[in-house]
Design an enzyme around this catalytic site. Structure first.
Site, PDB file in Angstrom:
ATOM      1  N   ASP A 207       0.678  29.669  -8.837  1.00 21.49           N
ATOM      2  CA  ASP A 207       1.888  29.392  -9.614  1.00 21.49           C
ATOM      3  C   ASP A 207       1.466  28.861 -10.979  1.00 21.49           C
ATOM      4  O   ASP A 207       1.218  27.673 -11.133  1.00 21.49           O
ATOM      5  CB  ASP A 207       2.754  28.325  -8.926  1.00 21.49           C
ATOM      6  CG  ASP A 207       3.342  28.792  -7.616  1.00 21.49           C
ATOM      7  OD1 ASP A 207       4.296  29.564  -7.657  1.00 21.49           O
ATOM      8  OD2 ASP A 207       2.854  28.350  -6.558  1.00 21.49           O
TER       9      ASP A 207
ATOM     10  N   ARG B 173      -0.987  25.339 -12.054  1.00 19.87           N
ATOM     11  CA  ARG B 173      -2.039  24.982 -11.087  1.00 19.87           C
ATOM     12  C   ARG B 173      -3.425  24.946 -11.729  1.00 19.87           C
ATOM     13  O   ARG B 173      -4.325  24.286 -11.230  1.00 19.87           O
ATOM     14  CB  ARG B 173      -2.052  25.978  -9.929  1.00 19.87           C
ATOM     15  CG  ARG B 173      -0.713  26.241  -9.287  1.00 19.87           C
ATOM     16  CD  ARG B 173      -0.017  24.994  -8.794  1.00 19.87           C
ATOM     17  NE  ARG B 173       1.195  25.314  -8.048  1.00 19.87           N
ATOM     18  CZ  ARG B 173       2.137  24.450  -7.734  1.00 19.87           C
ATOM     19  NH1 ARG B 173       2.016  23.180  -8.113  1.00 19.87           N
ATOM     20  NH2 ARG B 173       3.202  24.812  -7.046  1.00 19.87           N
TER      21      ARG B 173
ATOM     22  N   ARG C  34      12.202  24.865 -15.586  1.00 18.28           N
ATOM     23  CA  ARG C  34      11.427  26.028 -15.166  1.00 18.28           C
ATOM     24  C   ARG C  34      12.175  27.328 -15.481  1.00 18.28           C
ATOM     25  O   ARG C  34      11.594  28.411 -15.401  1.00 18.28           O
ATOM     26  CB  ARG C  34      11.119  25.938 -13.679  1.00 18.28           C
ATOM     27  CG  ARG C  34      10.256  24.743 -13.301  1.00 18.28           C
ATOM     28  CD  ARG C  34      10.227  24.541 -11.798  1.00 18.28           C
ATOM     29  NE  ARG C  34       9.636  25.673 -11.108  1.00 18.28           N
ATOM     30  CZ  ARG C  34       9.745  25.889  -9.804  1.00 18.28           C
ATOM     31  NH1 ARG C  34      10.471  25.052  -9.045  1.00 18.28           N
ATOM     32  NH2 ARG C  34       9.178  26.939  -9.253  1.00 18.28           N
TER      33      ARG C  34
ATOM     34  N   LYS D 296      11.036  35.221  -9.794  1.00 14.63           N
ATOM     35  CA  LYS D 296      11.510  34.401  -8.692  1.00 14.63           C
ATOM     36  C   LYS D 296      12.699  33.557  -9.166  1.00 14.63           C
ATOM     37  O   LYS D 296      12.876  33.371 -10.370  1.00 14.63           O
ATOM     38  CB  LYS D 296      10.373  33.505  -8.167  1.00 14.63           C
ATOM     39  CG  LYS D 296       9.790  32.524  -9.189  1.00 14.63           C
ATOM     40  CD  LYS D 296       8.561  31.810  -8.646  1.00 14.63           C
ATOM     41  CE  LYS D 296       8.044  30.763  -9.601  1.00 14.63           C
ATOM     42  NZ  LYS D 296       6.787  30.140  -9.152  1.00 14.63           N
ATOM     43  N   HIS D 297      13.585  33.109  -8.267  1.00 17.41           N
ATOM     44  CA  HIS D 297      13.552  33.204  -6.815  1.00 17.41           C
ATOM     45  C   HIS D 297      14.786  33.993  -6.393  1.00 17.41           C
ATOM     46  O   HIS D 297      15.900  33.487  -6.513  1.00 17.41           O
ATOM     47  CB  HIS D 297      13.579  31.818  -6.172  1.00 17.41           C
ATOM     48  CG  HIS D 297      12.539  30.875  -6.720  1.00 17.41           C
ATOM     49  ND1 HIS D 297      12.677  30.215  -7.934  1.00 17.41           N
ATOM     50  CD2 HIS D 297      11.336  30.471  -6.207  1.00 17.41           C
ATOM     51  CE1 HIS D 297      11.624  29.440  -8.145  1.00 17.41           C
ATOM     52  NE2 HIS D 297      10.789  29.580  -7.115  1.00 17.41           N
TER      53      HIS D 297
ATOM     54  N   HIS E  94      12.713  22.758  -1.159  1.00 18.07           N
ATOM     55  CA  HIS E  94      11.515  22.195  -0.536  1.00 18.07           C
ATOM     56  C   HIS E  94      11.887  21.244   0.604  1.00 18.07           C
ATOM     57  O   HIS E  94      11.131  21.106   1.569  1.00 18.07           O
ATOM     58  CB  HIS E  94      10.679  21.426  -1.563  1.00 18.07           C
ATOM     59  CG  HIS E  94      10.006  22.301  -2.567  1.00 18.07           C
ATOM     60  ND1 HIS E  94      10.646  22.771  -3.690  1.00 18.07           N
ATOM     61  CD2 HIS E  94       8.745  22.802  -2.614  1.00 18.07           C
ATOM     62  CE1 HIS E  94       9.810  23.511  -4.389  1.00 18.07           C
ATOM     63  NE2 HIS E  94       8.645  23.555  -3.760  1.00 18.07           N
TER      64      HIS E  94
ATOM     65  N   ASP F 282       8.890  32.852  -0.807  1.00 18.68           N
ATOM     66  CA  ASP F 282       8.484  31.541  -1.278  1.00 18.68           C
ATOM     67  C   ASP F 282       7.729  30.883  -0.122  1.00 18.68           C
ATOM     68  O   ASP F 282       7.714  31.400   1.010  1.00 18.68           O
ATOM     69  CB  ASP F 282       9.706  30.719  -1.693  1.00 18.68           C
ATOM     70  CG  ASP F 282       9.374  29.644  -2.723  1.00 18.68           C
ATOM     71  OD1 ASP F 282       8.183  29.304  -2.880  1.00 18.68           O
ATOM     72  OD2 ASP F 282      10.310  29.141  -3.365  1.00 18.68           O
TER      73      ASP F 282
END
Length: 612
Positions: free
Chosen positions: A147, A155, A216, A246-247, A259, A332
């Site tokens: 990601d 990352r 984001r 995404k998403h 999450h 995901d």
């Protein structure tokens, strides 16, 4: 064994058997992505795979460690606990994996050359026979992913080039800049051996309370978001990596974080078509390589109220049949609570495949998930032909990326691409067009009218993303110093105590201005008390929203207010250049800012932004 200094010829020679066995699919790809000969070769390859190998191709898992074969002991212990293996190489062999995802918390992304070595080690594990009798069929390169959205989610960190995130690019409003940012980011990922990036975010953020998307997203206007998504798809894929929008079907209008729970989005079908669908349609039209699902419920799209990840009406009915998408669909993370609320970890991967998914990302219990798919085929719930459909899409993508013929990266390639002076300069130039000036009472800004102005820097220091060299207050102070200011840095946090507020007030005495970095200021936030106390000193206060741009609605008494859209170095440096008058503020709000006391009224509309 490190391959940092190995030449490309040496690396390719190390897997000569695998390269020879798999040359046909790669050569077939050269004739074109739709070439029948390529598909025939890939189908022949699939027909020679065992059922276990087929199941493995569907999984993308995380593995702990900086090395494929020699991780630290703590990472060995974590791998044994979660995967039943010691290393990434053993995970590839045990599960016949089709892909691996990199995370910082899994210690995969310490430094550029280390990441490249890890990627080479993982590919070597996939392409080197584990036993003399092993057939070439089992030796298929992996699709390594991460990601790297930039901004709040990255990352791979410094010294790689970190670029402005999506909402900052939305504030710039330039398709060419969005495409350039993706091209730079994609070029660096490819040099590290990462060939699938889970970006760009195609969600339209129409809910200011959205806890998981927010900055984001490129913004709240569906058509503007669609244009920027398409631009980034072309940028990433122009750098020879797979882009992932995404998403799906759209996570922009939720107050819940998937999450931790299963969000519901109550858009009508017509609202979905108008608000959520345009960016995904644009991605498909731009030739997107992969699309990631959302763990959300949209009753208007699936009355059964299954998460979209597990919904055949959404993934097959809408995405495949209505939007005409035939690329790779990836879930995901299957470790997120949103997809685990309704079904057990043994059912989720099976239901996802039945819904139309191709890649199963990061299951929380890998052995249970892997065996569940295997048993579903053996028991007749899934057919082997259904697996073959997904594997063909995955192998097509690997062939498109030339992974069969060129799976490795080199040290020289890292040095030529990652964190280069040209890329870093381009990132700063892009960021200069993103900072948005929302309030400037009495022409307070720029603060460059005095010689070496004395500035107190206070505010939030949230956990640093990969794109930072220190806490936001430290970065702001350092940049002010470099531009000729005399800053005093006093971190006060996201919830400053009365004692910390008093300390800040005392420190403001004798200063020419106070710079406050605010972070998602909500009703009753102690950050409001801090700002009001500083305003009461009579020293001019400049507020910089270092994440969501909505903070200005709760801080009306400040002299100036800017939106930086994130607290990474590149965005903070740009904000300071605007404050200092080194560049003109150019960003325009990509989302509306409503009044704090009456959300029905818009305080600052989309497209608003002051200049000097």
């Amino acid at each position: 064994m490190s391959h940092r200094n190995a030449s490309r010829r040496t690396l390719l020679t190390a897997t000569a058997v695998a390269a020879t066995a798999l040359a046909a699919p790669s050569d077939a790809h050269a004739a074109g992505s739709g070439d029948r000969g390529r598909d025939r070769k890939l189908r022949e390859l699939i027909s020679r795979m065992s059922l276990e190998e087929k199941v493995g191709q569907l999984f993308v898992m995380h593995v702990y460690g900086h090395s494929a074969t020699e991780p630290d002991q703590a990472d060995i212990d974590a791998n044994l606990k979660e995967l039943g293996v010691r290393t990434a190489a053993e995970a590839v062999a045990k599960y016949h994996l089709g892909g691996i995802i990199y995370f910082g918390w899994a210690h995969n992304t310490r430094a550029p050359h280390q990441i490249a070595d890890l990627s080479n080690g993982i590919q070597r594990a996939a392409l080197t026979p584990h036993a003399p009798e092993q057939s070439p069929t089992a030796r298929i390169p992996l699709l390594i992913s991460t990601d790297q959205e930039h901004g709040a989610v990255a990352r791979v960190g410094i010294p790689a080039t970190l670029l402005p995130g999506a909402m900052a690019l939305g504030a710039a409003g330039s398709q060419s800049l969005a495409r350039k940012a993706a091209r730079i980011g994609g070029t660096e990922l490819r040099a590290l051996g990462i060939r699938q990036n889970y970006a760009p975010v195609a969600d339209v953020n129409v809910n200011p309370a959205n806890p998981v998307i927010a900055v984001r997203s490129f913004g709240s206007d569906p058509e503007a978001v669609a244009d920027l998504v398409a631009a980034q798809v072309k940028g990433y894929q122009g750098a020879d990596i797979a882009s992932t929008s995404k998403h799906f079907p759209g996570h922009g209008d939720t107050k819940d974080d998937s999450h931790s729970k299963l969000p519901y989005i109550h858009h009508t079908r017509e609202q979905w078509e108008t608000l959520d669908a345009p960016p995904f349609r644009a991605a498909v039209e731009a030739g997107i390589d992969s699309i990631m699902t959302a763990h959300i419920v949209v009753p208007a799209l699936d009355p059964a109220e299954d998460p979209a990840t597990l919904s055949r009406p959404i993934l097959t009915g809408i995405l495949r049949e209505e939007l005409g998408y035939d690329g790779v669909v990836v879930t995901d993370s299957l470790g997120m609570q949103g997809v685990r609320t309704k079904y057990g970890d043994d059912r989720v991967p099976v239901l996802a495949l039945k819904a139309g998914v191709d890649q199963l990302l990061n299951p929380p219990k890998p052995e249970i998930a892997w065996n569940a798919v295997l048993q579903a085929v053996r028991g007749g719930e899934l057919t082997e032909a259904r697996l073959d459909e997904s594997i063909l899409r995955i192998l097509r993508l690997k062939a498109k990326l030339d992974l069969f013929s060129d799976p490795y990266v080199t040290s020289r390639g890292v040095d030529r691409a990652v964190g280069t002076r040209a890329h870093l300069a381009a990132a700063d130039r892009i960021a200069d067009e993103t900072t948005t000036l929302l309030l400037n009472e009495g022409g307070l800004l720029p603060l460059s009218r005095r010689t070496r102005p004395k500035v107190l820097v206070v505010g939030a220091d949230p956990a640093s993303p990969s794109g930072t060299t220190g806490p936001p207050t430290t970065v702001l102070g350092r940049e002010l110093t470099d531009l000729g200011f005399s800053p005093t840095v006093l971190p006060t946090g996201t919830a400053p105590s009365a004692a910390k507020i008093a300390e800040a007030v005392a420190a403001a005495a004798g200063k020419d201005a106070v710079l406050v970095g605010t972070y998602n200021v909500g009703a009753g936030s102690a950050q409001i008390a801090l700002v009001e106390a500083l305003v009461a000193t009579g020293v001019p206060v400049v507020a910089v929203a270092i994440r969501n741009p909505y903070d200005v609605a709760r801080l009306p008494s400040v002299g100036a207010s800017l939106a930086a859209y994130c607290w990474t170095d590149v965005e903070l440096r740009a904000a300071v250049r605007v404050i200092a008058g080194r560049v003109e503020p150019q960003g325009k709000l990509p989302v509306p800012v409503q009044r704090a006391d009456d959300p029905a009224q818009v305080l600052y509309p989309v497209g608003y932004g002051l200049t000097y």
